[in-house]
Write a protein that holds these residues in place. Sequence first.
Motif, PDB file in Angstrom:
ATOM      1  N   ILE B  49     -28.531 122.998  23.110  1.00 51.85           N
ATOM      2  CA  ILE B  49     -29.882 123.239  22.567  1.00 51.85           C
ATOM      3  C   ILE B  49     -29.955 122.891  21.077  1.00 51.85           C
ATOM      4  CG2 ILE B  49     -31.627 125.024  22.112  1.00 51.85           C
ATOM      5  CD1 ILE B  49     -30.721 126.307  24.793  1.00 51.85           C
ATOM      6  N   ALA B  52     -29.608 119.139  20.580  1.00 53.65           N
ATOM      7  CA  ALA B  52     -30.736 118.347  21.061  1.00 53.65           C
ATOM      8  C   ALA B  52     -31.949 118.492  20.146  1.00 53.65           C
ATOM      9  CB  ALA B  52     -31.104 118.778  22.486  1.00 53.65           C
ATOM     10  N   LEU B  53     -32.157 119.686  19.589  1.00 56.21           N
ATOM     11  CA  LEU B  53     -33.417 119.953  18.882  1.00 56.21           C
ATOM     12  C   LEU B  53     -33.335 119.697  17.380  1.00 56.21           C
ATOM     13  CD1 LEU B  53     -34.706 123.155  20.704  1.00 56.21           C
ATOM     14  CD2 LEU B  53     -35.026 120.750  21.266  1.00 56.21           C
ATOM     15  N   ASN B  54     -32.155 119.400  16.873  1.00 50.75           N
ATOM     16  CA  ASN B  54     -32.046 119.202  15.432  1.00 50.75           C
ATOM     17  C   ASN B  54     -31.496 117.820  15.119  1.00 50.75           C
ATOM     18  OD1 ASN B  54     -32.769 121.963  14.492  1.00 50.75           O
ATOM     19  ND2 ASN B  54     -30.979 122.484  15.724  1.00 50.75           N
ATOM     20  N   GLU B  55     -31.890 117.326  13.954  1.00 53.00           N
ATOM     21  CA  GLU B  55     -31.296 116.092  13.450  1.00 53.00           C
ATOM     22  C   GLU B  55     -30.337 116.467  12.336  1.00 53.00           C
ATOM     23  OE1 GLU B  55     -31.645 113.275  14.879  1.00 53.00           O
ATOM     24  OE2 GLU B  55     -33.062 114.189  16.286  1.00 53.00           O
ATOM     25  N   LEU B 123     -32.102 117.540  27.901  1.00 52.60           N
ATOM     26  CA  LEU B 123     -33.069 117.973  26.882  1.00 52.60           C
ATOM     27  C   LEU B 123     -33.568 116.777  26.072  1.00 52.60           C
ATOM     28  CD1 LEU B 123     -31.352 121.268  25.702  1.00 52.60           C
ATOM     29  CD2 LEU B 123     -33.470 121.051  27.001  1.00 52.60           C
ATOM     30  N   GLN B 124     -32.652 115.830  25.803  1.00 53.33           N
ATOM     31  CA  GLN B 124     -33.072 114.665  25.023  1.00 53.33           C
ATOM     32  C   GLN B 124     -34.009 113.768  25.813  1.00 53.33           C
ATOM     33  OE1 GLN B 124     -29.224 113.037  23.668  1.00 53.33           O
ATOM     34  NE2 GLN B 124     -29.834 113.679  21.619  1.00 53.33           N
ATOM     35  N   ARG B 131     -42.475 118.971  22.678  1.00 53.86           N
ATOM     36  CA  ARG B 131     -42.111 120.031  21.733  1.00 53.86           C
ATOM     37  C   ARG B 131     -43.263 120.331  20.780  1.00 53.86           C
ATOM     38  NH1 ARG B 131     -36.932 118.174  18.755  1.00 53.86           N
ATOM     39  NH2 ARG B 131     -37.297 119.692  17.094  1.00 53.86           N
ATOM     40  N   ARG B 141     -40.369 129.814  18.264  1.00 55.36           N
ATOM     41  CA  ARG B 141     -39.275 128.906  18.582  1.00 55.36           C
ATOM     42  C   ARG B 141     -38.535 129.297  19.871  1.00 55.36           C
ATOM     43  NH1 ARG B 141     -36.596 124.592  16.153  1.00 55.36           N
ATOM     44  NH2 ARG B 141     -34.411 124.577  16.778  1.00 55.36           N
ATOM     45  N   MET B 144     -40.543 128.223  22.717  1.00 53.20           N
ATOM     46  CA  MET B 144     -40.507 126.774  22.883  1.00 53.20           C
ATOM     47  C   MET B 144     -39.233 126.360  23.625  1.00 53.20           C
ATOM     48  SD  MET B 144     -39.031 123.877  21.190  1.00 53.20           S
ATOM     49  CE  MET B 144     -38.724 124.297  19.489  1.00 53.20           C
ATOM     50  N   VAL B 145     -38.077 126.943  23.199  1.00 51.72           N
ATOM     51  CA  VAL B 145     -36.803 126.605  23.843  1.00 51.72           C
ATOM     52  C   VAL B 145     -36.858 126.975  25.322  1.00 51.72           C
ATOM     53  CG1 VAL B 145     -34.357 127.201  23.941  1.00 51.72           C
ATOM     54  CG2 VAL B 145     -35.445 126.782  21.734  1.00 51.72           C
ATOM     55  N   LEU B 148     -38.883 124.510  27.241  1.00 57.24           N
ATOM     56  CA  LEU B 148     -38.173 123.232  27.389  1.00 57.24           C
ATOM     57  C   LEU B 148     -37.106 123.329  28.480  1.00 57.24           C
ATOM     58  CD1 LEU B 148     -37.622 121.979  23.710  1.00 57.24           C
ATOM     59  CD2 LEU B 148     -39.324 121.217  25.374  1.00 57.24           C
TER      60      LEU B 148
END
Lengths: 278, 232
Positions: B49, B52-55, B123-124, B131, B141, B144-145, B148
């Motif tokens: 998680i 997938a959700l952060n850069e 997830l990707q 999102r 948040r 949201m998770v 998803l």
Amino acid sequence: MRTPRFPGWTWLLAASLACAGLQAGQPAAKTVILATTTSTQDSGLLDELIPRFEKQTGYVVKTIAVGSGQAIAMGKKGEADVLLVHSPDAEKALMAEGSGVNRRLVMHNDFILLGPAGDPARVRGKAAAAALQAIAAGHAVFMSRGDNSGTHAQEKKLWAAAGLKPEGQAWYQQTGLGMGQTLAVAAEKRAYTLSDRGTYLALRKKLGLEILSEGDAALLNVYHVIEVDPARHPRVNTPGARAFADFLVSKAVQTTIKEFGIGTFGSPLFFPDAGRPE
Amino acid sequence: MDLIWEGLRKALELLLTLDPEVLRITLLSLEVSGLATLISLVIGLGVAIPVALNEFPGKRLVIALLNTGMGLPPVVVGLFVTVLLWRNGPLGFLEILYTPSAMILAQAVIASPIIAGISLSALQHLPPGLRLQILALGASRPQMVWLLLKEARLPLLAAVMAGFGGVISEVGASIMVGGNIKGQTRVLTTATVMETSKGNFEVAFALSILLLVLAFSVNAVLTHLQQRNRPR
């Protein structure tokens, strides 16, 4: 928008983790780790002896059946409490190094040289050294354990006594497996191999291998019990190890060993030796 | 061919007579691999998680490591866990070597990267706008998770099945950290190896059939969950 709640599986997970935790909490003082050879397990002897010992003493035995080489290495590291092994030279090295105490004779049987009924190298009836020389001269396939087990150690000793160095020859192959599996491979490839008599008798009906050489004094297969030295490895369960070793050499168990296998295989697999001189 | 029929007959016999030893071995297989899979699900999602959700810098490296981890050889894991759990090893004080707990631990190490890797790509693979849409509707948040995860339910259950399949069938780690001790750590795969080496091929075959039946049953349940009211 619905508020998120804990999904069902998280509760399930928490409960199961708790169970796993409970399961782990076995008091170590009641556990004895026995490192032994595959032959004592594959012949079924331990299945008969271990439950009896557990019932008599309340200890729980963890039997780790590996080659004698690995069993002795576990003893050296203090990762086992008691060893039941059949690799005399390696045992003496362990005792000399000070990792073991109280090495006692338990039983013996013998090694036998097996091969296909056709006997292409004509070894039938020869003494061990002469038989190996005939195999080498005939380039007949020989299947070695190759796993540092007691049987492998014995086999290397026999080759050395015959004045031969078979490693690297095309006809000399190594399985790296236990005795039972090596016998199966040898049978399938119509190869010669060395086995302890107990495992061979237990598996005989499924193999096409015959006993071609036996009875030589060089083929004696002796099992000793060794307690791992607590002075060097303080976490060793000394009372448990002592209790198990005493159990093996006790009169009642020696009688069981003497009779074990007669009903199933028609002849005993092991001969009790406790208390006899080496 | 004889062996196969004999094995089938023996398997049926062991099943019908409810041989207590075989029953115990089968249940322990299910328990160890089931728990290991559940733990791996938590760890796997816990890794997938946030990745997938952060850069973040090094994200590709993390993904490459996870994908490599999906192919971790069980024997390597077994050896590593054994050395850690030895009495004189760093985790020796736990005293769990040669117990089912050690097997659960080793199997969780094997299954976690599998579940993490597949979950991550699941997830990707969700539409990128989803999102933003969920957040725009005022979700927190965690909400949201959760949404998803629900959206990716199909591939996530596939991840669980892959993880379970990986550990119920492995033998290398179980035999090393469990020791194949009768009545304590003997599971279907290690018992199969032992019966084969004893030359009891029919019993080994019967155990293999039980293993297949068990794997199929678990996957049937998971597939049922997966295919029930599929999202849209």
